[in-house]
Design an enzyme around this catalytic site. Structure first.
Site, short mmCIF file in Angstrom:
data_model
loop_
_atom_site.label_atom_id
_atom_site.label_comp_id
_atom_site.label_asym_id
_atom_site.label_seq_id
_atom_site.Cartn_x
_atom_site.Cartn_y
_atom_site.Cartn_z
N CYS A 1 0.86 -1.18 0.00
CA CYS A 1 0.00 0.00 0.00
C CYS A 1 0.89 1.22 0.00
O CYS A 1 2.10 1.12 0.23
CB CYS A 1 -0.88 0.03 1.24
SG CYS A 1 -2.06 -1.31 1.30
N THR B 1 7.05 -1.38 -16.43
CA THR B 1 8.08 -1.50 -15.42
C THR B 1 9.42 -1.94 -16.02
O THR B 1 10.48 -1.53 -15.55
CB THR B 1 7.63 -2.48 -14.31
OG1 THR B 1 6.38 -2.03 -13.82
CG2 THR B 1 8.62 -2.49 -13.15
N ASP C 1 9.93 -7.46 -16.12
CA ASP C 1 10.60 -7.38 -14.81
C ASP C 1 10.41 -8.67 -14.03
O ASP C 1 11.26 -9.07 -13.24
CB ASP C 1 10.07 -6.19 -14.01
CG ASP C 1 8.57 -6.23 -13.87
OD1 ASP C 1 7.87 -5.71 -14.76
OD2 ASP C 1 8.07 -6.84 -12.89
O1 PRP Z 1 3.09 -13.02 -14.75
P1 PRP Z 1 1.99 -12.08 -14.36
O2 PRP Z 1 1.09 -12.71 -13.35
O3 PRP Z 1 1.25 -11.55 -15.53
O4 PRP Z 1 2.64 -10.86 -13.57
C1 PRP Z 1 3.80 -10.19 -13.99
C2 PRP Z 1 3.49 -8.92 -14.74
O5 PRP Z 1 2.71 -8.03 -13.91
C3 PRP Z 1 3.37 -6.77 -13.79
O6 PRP Z 1 2.90 -5.85 -14.76
P2 PRP Z 1 1.72 -4.79 -14.52
O7 PRP Z 1 0.84 -4.80 -15.71
O8 PRP Z 1 1.07 -5.05 -13.20
O9 PRP Z 1 2.43 -3.37 -14.33
P3 PRP Z 1 3.42 -2.50 -15.25
O10 PRP Z 1 2.59 -1.82 -16.29
O11 PRP Z 1 4.00 -1.52 -14.29
O12 PRP Z 1 4.47 -3.38 -15.82
C4 PRP Z 1 4.82 -7.08 -14.04
O13 PRP Z 1 5.48 -5.92 -14.52
C5 PRP Z 1 4.75 -8.17 -15.10
O14 PRP Z 1 4.59 -7.60 -16.39
N1 GLN Z 2 -0.64 -3.90 0.55
C1 GLN Z 2 -0.68 -3.53 1.81
O1 GLN Z 2 0.27 -2.95 2.34
C2 GLN Z 2 -1.93 -3.91 2.55
C3 GLN Z 2 -2.07 -3.43 3.99
C4 GLN Z 2 -2.97 -4.33 4.79
N2 GLN Z 2 -2.37 -5.62 5.00
C5 GLN Z 2 -4.32 -4.48 4.11
O2 GLN Z 2 -4.62 -5.51 3.52
O3 GLN Z 2 -5.07 -3.54 4.14
MG MG Z 3 4.44 -5.37 -16.37
#
Ligand code: PRP
Ligand code: GLN
Ligand code: MG
EC number: 2.4.2.14
Length: 553
Positions: free
Chosen positions: A2, A317, A385
């Protein structure tokens, strides 16, 4: 994962803290998309607004004037939530508040791994009613109980720090929190291993010459963007209290057990323009690209590398690491997947942190589209990533092939994820993780890639350590998702507990009774959507509308 913030304006007459707390949520929105909230204090009274959705949705009808009028105060705290415990119901949105003693509010980033013990303690010994499944409500009540035990009508700073000792003694897991003591000040504190991040900065008051404003946030980007300087990291086991009279007190509450930030902050969670514990996130990602290029040279032949026509990141990312990797391999780089920046639904944001598998899959196609000419007839190297459930890479490989790619390598800046994350990121049950119980070849087969290459754990850690600026004390990281070895002891039964919780949350379609009950917040104005001409955001007085979640199914 969070996002938490806290602001103390140096001018006690100021009423504008909510303006900047509100702005700070947008600098941390990448961390959490499920709920957002602000609590401020004015004249001994707490004013609060929170609800489900991103900050823009929760505060959609709040222009600067409305914020000032309805959330007045010189100090306060704020939160964006991505649930890791409990449910995603509006009643668990933060900041959380408890009226006794003194009116305490809290914003938590992290996850507690001994909720059963805490629940039992609060019930049978502290006699405090817990009204939700949120672990943060447990932490708040442990703190409140300890303060209450002092038996005082008014507390001082030493009392607050003394009570925190009890929180550290009882609450296991990872947490970086901002808290507010009504009429008194704001508090920041961080777990004894420094797993979750928290930083602190100051700036001259804009309205009271000679006075200073103080700000706490999960990531330094929020402080910098709001004009705060002299940014420092709160150390493991350390707390800071900013009193409304302008004094600031730092205290080492417990001896640090280690200084091991979560390596996933550098891999995925944090913004690249943040610096966490003296390590530049951007630089660490560049280093990940360098090390991954080295690994590719070990796994692929020179000919295979020379035949790569283009290196393509999965936005966004991995952009930084992919660009560096392309330059190290001396291969062309192309932003060949285009991210939709303009849609007004949540799918286009971070898909991994969306609740629900179907939503995530849909989200990937809605978010990214290929520039076909960059794929047609080409051997491509896709850089991400991390590969968690494999949803993104599976979908991306398919899109690349549909666009005409002849060979598809998928390379990951982090190692195989085979274990649960227990400190604030709700990854998945192990059997949902694509690398769990699969060889690298089987992962490649599962996502339909010609080859998959993962970074080694040693290289990942080295990439982060080598990105440290002068004076960074961090040499090790929390890496449990990769290694299965966690920094803290994990109580027996905890993994079963989170699996059960996930199962329960998956089955739930409508809010249960406890979600529909509201805590009678003495003194808190929890403004309902719809008040003062507001449109509402699917919640009313903290009750989740049964249809609210349908837009992400
Ligand atoms: O294998 P998966 O379960 O698909 O998870 C991994 C993916 O999820 C995240 O991207 P996300 O779309 O959340 O964010 P980003 O746009 O910052 O890369 C991360 O960067 C990977 O691309
Ligand atoms: N992602 C978090 O840091 C979550 C904070 C807390 N454990 C909640 O579920 O609200
Ligand atoms: Mg991604």
């Amino acid at each position: 994962m969070c996002g938490v913030t806290g602001l103390m304006l140096g001018d006690p007459e100021a009423t504008t803290a909510a303006i900047e707390l509100h702005e700070s949520l947008y600098y941390l929105q990448h961390a959490s998309q499920d709920a957002a909230g602000i609590s401020v204090c004015n004249g001994g009274r707490v004013y609060q607004r929170k609800g489900l959705g991103m900050a823009q949705k929760v505060f959609s009808e709040f222009d600067g004037f409305a914020l000032l009028e309805q959330l007045p105060g010189a100090f306060g705290i704020a939160h964006v939530r991505y649930p890791t415990a409990g449910t995603s119901s509006a009643s668990e949105a933060q900041p959380l508040y408890v009226n006794s003693p003194f009116g305490l509010s809290i914003s938590v980033n992290g996850n507690l791994i001994n909720p059963d013990y805490l629940r039992e303690f609060l019930d049978s010994e502290a006699r405090r009613h817990i009204n939700s499944d949120s672990d943060s409500e447990l932490l708040l009540n442990v703190f409140a109980h300890s303060l209450n035990e002092l038996g005082k009508a008014r507390v001082n700073v030493d009392d607050i720090f003394a009570s925190l000792r009890d929180v550290y003694a009882k609450c296991q897991g990872a947490y970086a929190c901002t808290a507010m003591v009504t009429g008194f000040g704001i508090l920041g504190f961080r777990d004894a291993n420094g797993i979750r991040p928290l930083c602190f900065g100051s700036r001259p008051s804009q309205t009271l010459p000679g006075a200073k404003d103080y700000f706490l946030a999960s990531e330094s980007v929020a402080l910098r963007q709001l004009g705060f300087t002299d940014i420092i990291d709160i150390k493991p086991g350390q707390a800071v209290f900013c009193q409304k009279n302008g004094t600031v007190h730092f205290r080492q509450i417990v001896e640090p057990k280690s200084y091991t930030p979560d390596v996933f902050e550098y891999v995925y969670l944090a913004r690249p323009d943040s610096c966490i514990d003296g390590i530049s996130v951007h630089r660490s990602r560049q280093n990940m690209g360098v090390k991954l290029a080295k690994k590719m040279r070990e796994v692929l032949t020179e000919k295979e590398i020379a035949e790569i026509d283009v290196v393509i990141p999965v936005p966004e990312t991995s952009n930084t690491a992919a660009a560096t990797l392309a330059s190290c391999l001396d291969r062309p780089y192309s932003n060949a997947f285009v991210k939709n920046r303009y849609a007004n639904f949540s799918f286009v944001f971070r898909t991994f942190i969306l609740p629900g598998q179907e939503a995530r899959k849909k989200g990937i196609r809605r978010k990214l589209s290929p520039i076909e000419s960059e794929f047609d007839g080409k051997a491509i190297c896709i850089v991400d990533d991390s590969i968690v459930r494999g949803n993104t890479s599976r979908e991306i490989v398919q899109m690349a092939r549909e666009a005409g790619a002849t060979r598809v390598y998928v390379v990951s800046c982090s190692p195989e994820i085979m274990n649960q994350h227990i400190y604030g990121i709700d990854l998945a049950d192990p059997d949902e993780l694509v690398a769990y119980n699969r060889t690298t070849e089987q992962v490649a087969e599962n996502i339909q890639a010609d080859k998959v290459i993962f970074q080694s754990l040693d290289d990942l850690k080295a990439a982060c350590v080598e990105a440290a600026g002068e004076g960074s004390e961090v040499k090790e990281f929390e890496v449990g998702v990769f290694s299965g070895k966690y920094i803290t002891e994990v109580p027996d039964g905890y993994f079963e507990h989170i699996s059960q919780l996930r199962g329960k949350n998956k089955k739930r379609k409508t809010p249960n009774c406890s979600e529909a009950m509201l805590i009678a917040n003495g003194g808190v104005v929890n403004m309902a959507p719809g008040q003062n001409g507001a449109q509402g955001n699917g919640t009313r007085n903290g009750v989740m509308s049964p249809s609210y979640r349908e837009d992400i199914k």
